[in-house]
Design a protein around this motif. Sequence first.
Motif, PDB file in Angstrom:
ATOM      1  N   ASP A  24       0.819  -1.208   0.000  1.00 28.25           N
ATOM      2  CA  ASP A  24       0.000   0.000   0.000  1.00 28.25           C
ATOM      3  C   ASP A  24       0.858   1.266   0.000  1.00 28.25           C
ATOM      4  OD1 ASP A  24      -2.502  -1.484   0.284  1.00 28.25           O
ATOM      5  OD2 ASP A  24      -1.808  -1.907   2.325  1.00 28.25           O
ATOM      6  N   ALA A  25       2.129   1.129   0.330  1.00 20.90           N
ATOM      7  CA  ALA A  25       3.041   2.262   0.322  1.00 20.90           C
ATOM      8  C   ALA A  25       4.461   1.754   0.136  1.00 20.90           C
ATOM      9  CB  ALA A  25       2.942   3.072   1.613  1.00 20.90           C
ATOM     10  N   VAL A  26       5.249   2.522  -0.610  1.00 23.18           N
ATOM     11  CA  VAL A  26       6.687   2.305  -0.730  1.00 23.18           C
ATOM     12  C   VAL A  26       7.371   3.538  -0.170  1.00 23.18           C
ATOM     13  CG1 VAL A  26       8.629   2.055  -2.309  1.00 23.18           C
ATOM     14  CG2 VAL A  26       6.497   0.813  -2.761  1.00 23.18           C
ATOM     15  N   THR A  27       8.283   3.335   0.778  1.00 22.35           N
ATOM     16  CA  THR A  27       9.040   4.443   1.347  1.00 22.35           C
ATOM     17  C   THR A  27      10.502   4.306   0.955  1.00 22.35           C
ATOM     18  OG1 THR A  27       9.487   3.299   3.450  1.00 22.35           O
ATOM     19  CG2 THR A  27       7.459   4.583   3.298  1.00 22.35           C
ATOM     20  N   CYS A  28      11.149   5.449   0.751  1.00 21.01           N
ATOM     21  CA  CYS A  28      12.550   5.466   0.312  1.00 21.01           C
ATOM     22  C   CYS A  28      13.180   6.724   0.890  1.00 21.01           C
ATOM     23  CB  CYS A  28      12.611   5.447  -1.211  1.00 21.01           C
ATOM     24  SG  CYS A  28      14.235   5.096  -1.896  1.00 21.01           S
ATOM     25  N   LEU A  29      13.875   6.579   2.019  1.00 19.11           N
ATOM     26  CA  LEU A  29      14.341   7.723   2.792  1.00 19.11           C
ATOM     27  C   LEU A  29      15.851   7.944   2.639  1.00 19.11           C
ATOM     28  CD1 LEU A  29      12.347   7.033   6.095  1.00 19.11           C
ATOM     29  CD2 LEU A  29      11.607   8.286   4.052  1.00 19.11           C
ATOM     30  N   ASP A  30      16.288   9.104   3.158  1.00 19.66           N
ATOM     31  CA  ASP A  30      17.717   9.436   3.280  1.00 19.66           C
ATOM     32  C   ASP A  30      18.446   9.340   1.941  1.00 19.66           C
ATOM     33  OD1 ASP A  30      19.898  10.339   4.667  1.00 19.66           O
ATOM     34  OD2 ASP A  30      20.551   8.356   5.316  1.00 19.66           O
ATOM     35  N   SER A  31      17.833   9.875   0.895  1.00 13.42           N
ATOM     36  CA  SER A  31      18.437   9.977  -0.435  1.00 13.42           C
ATOM     37  C   SER A  31      18.724   8.642  -1.097  1.00 13.42           C
ATOM     38  CB  SER A  31      19.744  10.801  -0.378  1.00 13.42           C
ATOM     39  OG  SER A  31      19.505  12.125   0.013  1.00 13.42           O
ATOM     40  N   ALA A  32      18.131   7.546  -0.600  1.00 12.90           N
ATOM     41  CA  ALA A  32      18.384   6.248  -1.221  1.00 12.90           C
ATOM     42  C   ALA A  32      17.980   6.243  -2.689  1.00 12.90           C
ATOM     43  CB  ALA A  32      17.645   5.149  -0.462  1.00 12.90           C
ATOM     44  N   LEU A  33      16.909   6.949  -3.027  1.00 13.27           N
ATOM     45  CA  LEU A  33      16.462   7.016  -4.421  1.00 13.27           C
ATOM     46  C   LEU A  33      17.568   7.534  -5.330  1.00 13.27           C
ATOM     47  CD1 LEU A  33      13.066   8.564  -5.526  1.00 13.27           C
ATOM     48  CD2 LEU A  33      15.145   9.088  -6.752  1.00 13.27           C
ATOM     49  N   LEU A  34      18.436   8.396  -4.800  1.00  7.90           N
ATOM     50  CA  LEU A  34      19.448   9.064  -5.623  1.00  7.90           C
ATOM     51  C   LEU A  34      20.638   8.183  -5.940  1.00  7.90           C
ATOM     52  CD1 LEU A  34      19.357  12.612  -4.003  1.00  7.90           C
ATOM     53  CD2 LEU A  34      17.944  11.668  -5.843  1.00  7.90           C
ATOM     54  N   TYR A  35      20.632   6.935  -5.460  1.00 11.33           N
ATOM     55  CA  TYR A  35      21.621   5.971  -5.931  1.00 11.33           C
ATOM     56  C   TYR A  35      21.256   5.459  -7.322  1.00 11.33           C
ATOM     57  CZ  TYR A  35      23.857   6.096  -1.385  1.00 11.33           C
ATOM     58  OH  TYR A  35      24.515   6.530  -0.259  1.00 11.33           O
ATOM     59  N   CYS A  36      20.113   5.856  -7.830  1.00  9.92           N
ATOM     60  CA  CYS A  36      19.785   5.672  -9.245  1.00  9.92           C
ATOM     61  C   CYS A  36      20.485   6.796 -10.010  1.00  9.92           C
ATOM     62  CB  CYS A  36      18.271   5.748  -9.474  1.00  9.92           C
ATOM     63  SG  CYS A  36      17.322   4.460  -8.649  1.00  9.92           S
ATOM     64  N   HIS A  37      21.602   6.498 -10.635  1.00 10.57           N
ATOM     65  CA  HIS A  37      22.436   7.541 -11.231  1.00 10.57           C
ATOM     66  C   HIS A  37      22.039   7.901 -12.654  1.00 10.57           C
ATOM     67  CE1 HIS A  37      26.066   6.658  -8.335  1.00 10.57           C
ATOM     68  NE2 HIS A  37      25.008   7.156  -7.716  1.00 10.57           N
ATOM     69  N   THR A  38      21.417   6.988 -13.360  1.00  8.86           N
ATOM     70  CA  THR A  38      21.093   7.230 -14.768  1.00  8.86           C
ATOM     71  C   THR A  38      19.585   7.329 -14.956  1.00  8.86           C
ATOM     72  OG1 THR A  38      20.920   4.877 -15.340  1.00  8.86           O
ATOM     73  CG2 THR A  38      23.126   5.870 -15.422  1.00  8.86           C
ATOM     74  N   ASN A  39      19.193   7.863 -16.102  1.00  5.47           N
ATOM     75  CA  ASN A  39      17.771   7.935 -16.412  1.00  5.47           C
ATOM     76  C   ASN A  39      17.150   6.544 -16.465  1.00  5.47           C
ATOM     77  OD1 ASN A  39      17.987  10.706 -16.614  1.00  5.47           O
ATOM     78  ND2 ASN A  39      18.183  10.707 -18.845  1.00  5.47           N
ATOM     79  N   GLU A  40      17.902   5.575 -17.003  1.00  2.15           N
ATOM     80  CA  GLU A  40      17.401   4.211 -17.087  1.00  2.15           C
ATOM     81  C   GLU A  40      17.154   3.631 -15.697  1.00  2.15           C
ATOM     82  OE1 GLU A  40      19.229   5.435 -20.771  1.00  2.15           O
ATOM     83  OE2 GLU A  40      20.034   5.405 -18.725  1.00  2.15           O
ATOM     84  N   GLN A  41      18.049   3.914 -14.756  1.00  5.46           N
ATOM     85  CA  GLN A  41      17.880   3.413 -13.390  1.00  5.46           C
ATOM     86  C   GLN A  41      16.701   4.092 -12.698  1.00  5.46           C
ATOM     87  OE1 GLN A  41      21.751   4.075 -11.689  1.00  5.46           O
ATOM     88  NE2 GLN A  41      22.623   2.214 -12.600  1.00  5.46           N
ATOM     89  N   LEU A  42      16.512   5.389 -12.921  1.00  5.67           N
ATOM     90  CA  LEU A  42      15.355   6.077 -12.346  1.00  5.67           C
ATOM     91  C   LEU A  42      14.051   5.516 -12.917  1.00  5.67           C
ATOM     92  CD1 LEU A  42      16.681   9.746 -12.370  1.00  5.67           C
ATOM     93  CD2 LEU A  42      15.989   8.461 -10.333  1.00  5.67           C
ATOM     94  N   ASP A  43      14.037   5.256 -14.220  1.00 10.42           N
ATOM     95  CA  ASP A  43      12.850   4.654 -14.829  1.00 10.42           C
ATOM     96  C   ASP A  43      12.576   3.269 -14.247  1.00 10.42           C
ATOM     97  OD1 ASP A  43      11.943   6.669 -16.569  1.00 10.42           O
ATOM     98  OD2 ASP A  43      13.399   6.114 -18.102  1.00 10.42           O
ATOM     99  N   ALA A  44      13.648   2.484 -14.047  1.00  8.58           N
ATOM    100  CA  ALA A  44      13.473   1.138 -13.491  1.00  8.58           C
ATOM    101  C   ALA A  44      12.961   1.204 -12.060  1.00  8.58           C
ATOM    102  CB  ALA A  44      14.793   0.374 -13.550  1.00  8.58           C
ATOM    103  N   PHE A  45      13.449   2.165 -11.292  1.00  2.83           N
ATOM    104  CA  PHE A  45      12.969   2.346  -9.919  1.00  2.83           C
ATOM    105  C   PHE A  45      11.473   2.646  -9.907  1.00  2.83           C
ATOM    106  CE2 PHE A  45      11.792   5.561  -6.744  1.00  2.83           C
ATOM    107  CZ  PHE A  45      12.005   4.853  -5.569  1.00  2.83           C
ATOM    108  N   LEU A  46      11.050   3.611 -10.716  1.00  6.87           N
ATOM    109  CA  LEU A  46       9.641   4.013 -10.704  1.00  6.87           C
ATOM    110  C   LEU A  46       8.745   2.917 -11.274  1.00  6.87           C
ATOM    111  CD1 LEU A  46      10.040   7.751 -11.727  1.00  6.87           C
ATOM    112  CD2 LEU A  46       9.344   6.863  -9.494  1.00  6.87           C
TER     113      LEU A  46
END
Length: 272
Positions: free
Chosen positions: A107-129
């Motif tokens: 029901d929720a995904v949390t991602c704290l303390d800049s962990a999301l920003l370990y996605c360095h490329t556009n492809e990695q950000l797309d894969a995360f989302l």
Amino acid sequence: MPSPAAPGPRNLLTDRPELYEARFPDPGRLAARWTEDVLRRHGAGPRVLDLGCGTGRDAAHLHAAGRTVTGADVSEAMLAYARAHHPGPRHVHADLRGFDLGQGEFDAVTCLDSALLYCHTNEQLDAFLASCRRALSPGGLLVAEMRNGAYFLGRTDLLEAPKVAGFAWGGTTYRSTTTLTVDRTAQLLRRTRRWTADDGSAPVEQHSAWRLVFPQELRHLLASHGFDVLELHDGPGPRTDPPWSEDGPPPGRATDADRLHLVARHPGPTTP
């Protein structure tokens, strides 16, 4: 990571989670309390995936608040520590740059303390989302807290001089010297951290980086994956000054300071 000439742990704090908690104590569980407040305000269901859960402190707090929590991390050392010291949640190995923990399981995904920003490329950000959308049930929330790329537009205060810090644990004093630089071509904030200890061990130099994501860029990425942005602001939050508190002001609308707080909803399939 350490240089070839510097023997020692691959990452001093990640490979030794007890040192991580000594360096970053959080007795009041501020980040977890902020997260629980967000989840309650937006009516999130009980099933929570905490991505980049680290030592498991935040996941355990959410579990104690009555939620069914899965903590996920890429570090086996962190996961083992979380299971031993912060029991309650289920802990699994997963890379936030692309994971599959089931369709609509949370029901929720949390991602704290800049962990999301370990996605360095556009492809990695797309894969995360894309992974988050797959994991969320219709109406589920994505809650993230991170550095704000927009802060570095014209500002150099965090880049001008190395930051020195220290802490003691187990009879040993550890000291770190941290330098931040902006790699504009890769759109990364690069960090070099050199550790020394008074126990006679060799110095350890580590290198890491965060993607510099800008607020409007983030809105575009979220929209391209079907998310509706409910909140995007620079404070108050668990790492702002002053920090968030239960009786403090509501979320703001500016995105200018050095932290960014995101709440987005997965609306589910559209109906004809």
